[in-house]
Design a protein around this motif. Structure first.
Motif, mmCIF file in Angstrom:
data_model
loop_
_atom_site.group_PDB
_atom_site.id
_atom_site.type_symbol
_atom_site.label_atom_id
_atom_site.label_comp_id
_atom_site.label_asym_id
_atom_site.label_seq_id
_atom_site.Cartn_x
_atom_site.Cartn_y
_atom_site.Cartn_z
ATOM 1 N N GLU A 108 0.799 -1.222 0.000
ATOM 2 C CA GLU A 108 0.000 0.000 0.000
ATOM 3 C C GLU A 108 0.835 1.278 0.000
ATOM 4 O OE1 GLU A 108 -4.234 -0.918 2.261
ATOM 5 O OE2 GLU A 108 -2.678 0.258 3.271
ATOM 6 N N ARG A 109 2.112 1.165 0.222
ATOM 7 C CA ARG A 109 2.921 2.363 0.455
ATOM 8 C C ARG A 109 2.802 3.379 -0.683
ATOM 9 N NH1 ARG A 109 7.486 -1.344 2.672
ATOM 10 N NH2 ARG A 109 7.270 -1.088 4.929
ATOM 11 N N ARG A 110 2.933 2.944 -1.918
ATOM 12 C CA ARG A 110 2.893 3.884 -3.035
ATOM 13 C C ARG A 110 1.494 4.499 -3.175
ATOM 14 N NH1 ARG A 110 3.699 2.137 -8.099
ATOM 15 N NH2 ARG A 110 4.463 4.189 -8.730
ATOM 16 N N MET A 111 0.456 3.724 -2.858
ATOM 17 C CA MET A 111 -0.904 4.246 -2.932
ATOM 18 C C MET A 111 -1.126 5.302 -1.847
ATOM 19 S SD MET A 111 -3.629 3.979 -4.745
ATOM 20 C CE MET A 111 -5.384 4.340 -4.705
ATOM 21 N N VAL A 112 -0.682 5.029 -0.631
ATOM 22 C CA VAL A 112 -0.814 6.003 0.457
ATOM 23 C C VAL A 112 -0.005 7.258 0.122
ATOM 24 C CG1 VAL A 112 -0.338 6.439 2.893
ATOM 25 C CG2 VAL A 112 -1.282 4.229 2.194
ATOM 26 N N ALA A 113 1.192 7.052 -0.441
ATOM 27 C CA ALA A 113 2.013 8.202 -0.842
ATOM 28 C C ALA A 113 1.314 9.020 -1.919
ATOM 29 C CB ALA A 113 3.374 7.722 -1.346
ATOM 30 N N GLY A 114 0.654 8.336 -2.858
ATOM 31 C CA GLY A 114 -0.073 9.042 -3.909
ATOM 32 C C GLY A 114 -1.233 9.839 -3.347
ATOM 33 N N LEU A 115 -1.956 9.250 -2.394
ATOM 34 C CA LEU A 115 -3.091 9.941 -1.776
ATOM 35 C C LEU A 115 -2.619 11.218 -1.070
ATOM 36 C CD1 LEU A 115 -5.906 8.309 0.327
ATOM 37 C CD2 LEU A 115 -4.689 10.300 1.203
ATOM 38 N N TYR A 116 -1.592 11.111 -0.246
ATOM 39 C CA TYR A 116 -1.122 12.292 0.486
ATOM 40 C C TYR A 116 -0.494 13.317 -0.453
ATOM 41 C CZ TYR A 116 -2.140 10.352 5.070
ATOM 42 O OH TYR A 116 -2.794 9.870 6.179
ATOM 43 N N SER A 117 0.119 12.852 -1.510
ATOM 44 C CA SER A 117 0.650 13.787 -2.507
ATOM 45 C C SER A 117 -0.478 14.592 -3.137
ATOM 46 C CB SER A 117 1.428 13.027 -3.588
ATOM 47 O OG SER A 117 2.585 12.413 -3.044
ATOM 48 N N ASN A 118 -1.583 13.923 -3.438
ATOM 49 C CA ASN A 118 -2.747 14.616 -3.998
ATOM 50 C C ASN A 118 -3.275 15.674 -3.027
ATOM 51 O OD1 ASN A 118 -2.627 13.004 -6.268
ATOM 52 N ND2 ASN A 118 -4.219 11.582 -5.579
ATOM 53 N N ARG A 119 -3.350 15.331 -1.763
ATOM 54 C CA ARG A 119 -3.847 16.280 -0.765
ATOM 55 C C ARG A 119 -2.922 17.494 -0.649
ATOM 56 N NH1 ARG A 119 -7.377 15.378 3.699
ATOM 57 N NH2 ARG A 119 -8.938 13.849 3.099
ATOM 58 N N LEU A 120 -1.629 17.240 -0.669
ATOM 59 C CA LEU A 120 -0.681 18.363 -0.593
ATOM 60 C C LEU A 120 -0.848 19.295 -1.794
ATOM 61 C CD1 LEU A 120 2.614 16.648 0.651
ATOM 62 C CD2 LEU A 120 1.272 18.363 1.880
ATOM 63 N N LYS A 121 -0.979 18.733 -2.964
ATOM 64 C CA LYS A 121 -1.105 19.540 -4.175
ATOM 65 C C LYS A 121 -2.390 20.361 -4.185
ATOM 66 C CE LYS A 121 1.651 16.491 -7.170
ATOM 67 N NZ LYS A 121 1.615 15.559 -8.321
ATOM 68 N N LYS A 122 -3.438 19.818 -3.575
ATOM 69 C CA LYS A 122 -4.724 20.516 -3.555
ATOM 70 C C LYS A 122 -4.863 21.470 -2.365
ATOM 71 C CE LYS A 122 -7.440 17.012 -5.999
ATOM 72 N NZ LYS A 122 -7.970 17.923 -7.046
ATOM 73 N N GLY A 123 -3.851 21.501 -1.495
ATOM 74 C CA GLY A 123 -3.924 22.368 -0.327
ATOM 75 C C GLY A 123 -4.876 21.848 0.739
ATOM 76 N N MET A 124 -5.129 20.531 0.745
ATOM 77 C CA MET A 124 -5.998 19.931 1.750
ATOM 78 C C MET A 124 -5.179 19.534 2.978
ATOM 79 S SD MET A 124 -8.208 17.359 -0.722
ATOM 80 C CE MET A 124 -9.180 16.701 0.643
ATOM 81 N N MET A 125 -5.818 19.510 4.117
ATOM 82 C CA MET A 125 -5.158 18.986 5.312
ATOM 83 C C MET A 125 -4.872 17.492 5.118
ATOM 84 S SD MET A 125 -7.191 20.692 8.510
ATOM 85 C CE MET A 125 -7.174 22.464 8.803
ATOM 86 N N LEU A 126 -3.714 17.042 5.576
ATOM 87 C CA LEU A 126 -3.375 15.629 5.450
ATOM 88 C C LEU A 126 -4.207 14.764 6.387
ATOM 89 C CD1 LEU A 126 0.525 15.709 5.127
ATOM 90 C CD2 LEU A 126 -1.205 15.731 3.339
ATOM 91 N N GLN A 127 -4.532 15.290 7.571
ATOM 92 C CA GLN A 127 -5.353 14.582 8.547
ATOM 93 C C GLN A 127 -4.849 13.157 8.801
ATOM 94 O OE1 GLN A 127 -9.345 15.237 6.856
ATOM 95 N NE2 GLN A 127 -9.658 16.826 8.416
ATOM 96 N N ALA A 128 -3.567 13.074 9.166
ATOM 97 C CA ALA A 128 -2.929 11.799 9.483
ATOM 98 C C ALA A 128 -2.867 11.637 10.997
ATOM 99 C CB ALA A 128 -1.528 11.752 8.885
#
Length: 324
Positions: A206-226
Motif C-alpha cells: 500500500e505504500r505507493r498508494m498512500v504516498a499518492g493519496l497524500y501527494s494529492n492532498r498536498l497539491k490541492k492544499g488539503m489537510m493531510l489529517q494523518a
C-alpha cells in the motif's frame, strides 16, 4: 674407548635435541588447554607479548613465552588484529594465532525496525551492554531502519553515525531517481512525508498508494489529517496506548495535520527505504481519502461520498467485533 664414549654422547645429544624439537613443534600443533569455547578480546594496540600474556592468563595457551617463540618462528609475518574473537575448545597455538590474525571478529547486531522513532532508537542503543558511551536522541528521520553490526566496547556514537550515514546515502540515491511533478520539493520534505506513510500503513503493497493519496492532498492544499501526526507531539512517536482525544485532534502545534495545511515541521519517525521510495515515486491515483478495511489495509476513495460509504463499512466491521 674414548671414541665410543664420544659417539654415544653425540647420539644422546642428537636424541635429546630431536625430542626437544618434537616437543617444541607439538606445542604449536597440539591441542591447547582451553576446556570450552570462549571469546577473547585483543585490545587495540596490543603487542604479541602483551596478547600472549593475556592468552595465558585466560587459559587459552600453556605458556606466553612459548607462544611468542613459536609464533615468531612458525606464524609468518601477518599482524594480530584488534577485536573480539571466538576461540574453540582445545585450539592449538597455531589455530589461536591464525584466529587473532584474521578479520573474523565476533559481530553483534542491533536492529532498528521501520517506523521506530528516534527516542526509541536512543533507548535501544543505550540498552546494548556491549556498547560504551552516551548518545543523545538523534534527529527524527535521521536514522535508516535496518540491522547494524558492532563490536564489543564500540562507542554508541559510532554505531549511530553509521545509521545516519546509511540514511543520507539512501536518501541521496532515491532522490536521484525521483519522479517528476512531486508534491515535495526537497529531500527534507520527502523524508517528512515518508515518515507519515510509514506510520499510516503496515502493508508494504500500500505504500505507493498512500504516498499518492497524500501527494494529492498536498497539491490541492488539503489537510493531510494523518492520525500519527496527532500522537507524535504527545509521545515523541511511542504508542499512545489509548484512543485519541477530541482535544488532541484540535490541538495546534508544529505536527498536527488536523489543525494545519501542509507537512509537519519535521518527520514523525524514521521511515524505511521503501516508504521513502514510495514518496519519490508515488502511485498515479485520484484518491484523496482512505479508511481501514478490516484486513490490516485500507479502502481508498476519490470522493467524499465514496469515502463515507467505506467508513460505514468499517464501522459495521467494528460493531461486529464489539468495538463500538
Amino acid at each position: 674407548m674414548a671414541m665410543r664414549r664420544g659417539c654415544l654422547l653425540a647420539v644422546l645429544l642428537a636424541l635429546a635435541l630431536g625430542i626437544a624439537a618434537a616437543v617444541f613443534v607439538s606445542g604449536w600443533f597440539g591441542s591447547g588447554p582451553l576446556e570450552k569455547e570462549q571469546a577473547f578480546i585483543v585490545p587495540s594496540g596490543g603487542s604479541l607479548t602483551s596478547v600472549s600474556e593475556k592468552l595465558a592468563e585466560e587459559g587459552i595457551i600453556d605458556s606466553a613465552r612459548g607462544f611468542q617463540l613459536r609464533s615468531r618462528l612458525f606464524g609468518g609475518g601477518s599482524p594480530i588484529k584488534a577485536g573480539e574473537f571466538r576461540i574453540p575448545a582445545h585450539a592449538s597455538a597455531r589455530q589461536v594465532l591464525s584466529i587473532i590474525q584474521s578479520d573474523d571478529v565476533i559481530r553483534r547486531f542491533v536492529t532498528v525496525p521501520e517506523g521506530m522513532p528516534s527516542i526509541m532508537v536512543q533507548e535501544r542503543l543505550m540498552a546494548q551492554p556491549q556498547l560504551v558511551g552516551e548518545v543523545a536522541v538523534p534527529d527524527e528521520g535521521s536514522v535508516l531502519p535496518g540491522t547494524y553490526d558492532f563490536e564489543r566496547d564500540e562507542p554508541r556514537a559510532d554505531v549511530l553515525r553509521r545509521m545516519q550515514a546509511a540514511m543520507n546515502r539512501t536518501l541521496d540515491e532515491l532522490w536521484a531517481k525521483r519522479s517528476k511533478d512531486l508534491a515535495v520539493s526537497t529531500k527534507a520534505e520527502a523524508l517528512t512525508l515518508a515518515s507519515i506513510v510509514e506510520k499510516e500503513t503496515a502493508k508494504p503493497s500500500e505504500r505507493r498508494m498512500v504516498a499518492g493519496l497524500y501527494s494529492n492532498r498536498l497539491k490541492k492544499g488539503m489537510m493531510l489529517q494523518a492520525d500519527p501526526t496527532i500522537i507524535y507531539p504527545i509521545t515523541k512517536g511511542k504508542p499512545l496506548g489509548r484512543r485519541i482525544r477530541q482535544s488532541e485532534i484540535q490541538a495546534v502545534n508544529d505536527y498536527n495535520t488536523y489543525s494545519m495545511v501542509g507537512l509537519p515541521k519535521h518527520p514523525i519517525t524514521n521511515p524505511g527505504k521503501q516508504s521513502i521510495a514510495a514518496v519519490l515515486n508515488p502511485a498515479k491515483t485520484n484518491a484523496l481519502y482512505m479508511v481501514a478495511d478490516g484486513t490490516g489495509g485500507h479502502a481508498f476513495a476519490d470522493t467524499l461520498e465514496a469515502h463515507n460509504r467505506n467508513v460505514e463499512k468499517w464501522f459495521a466491521i467494528r460493531r461486529k467485533r464489539g468495538e463500538l
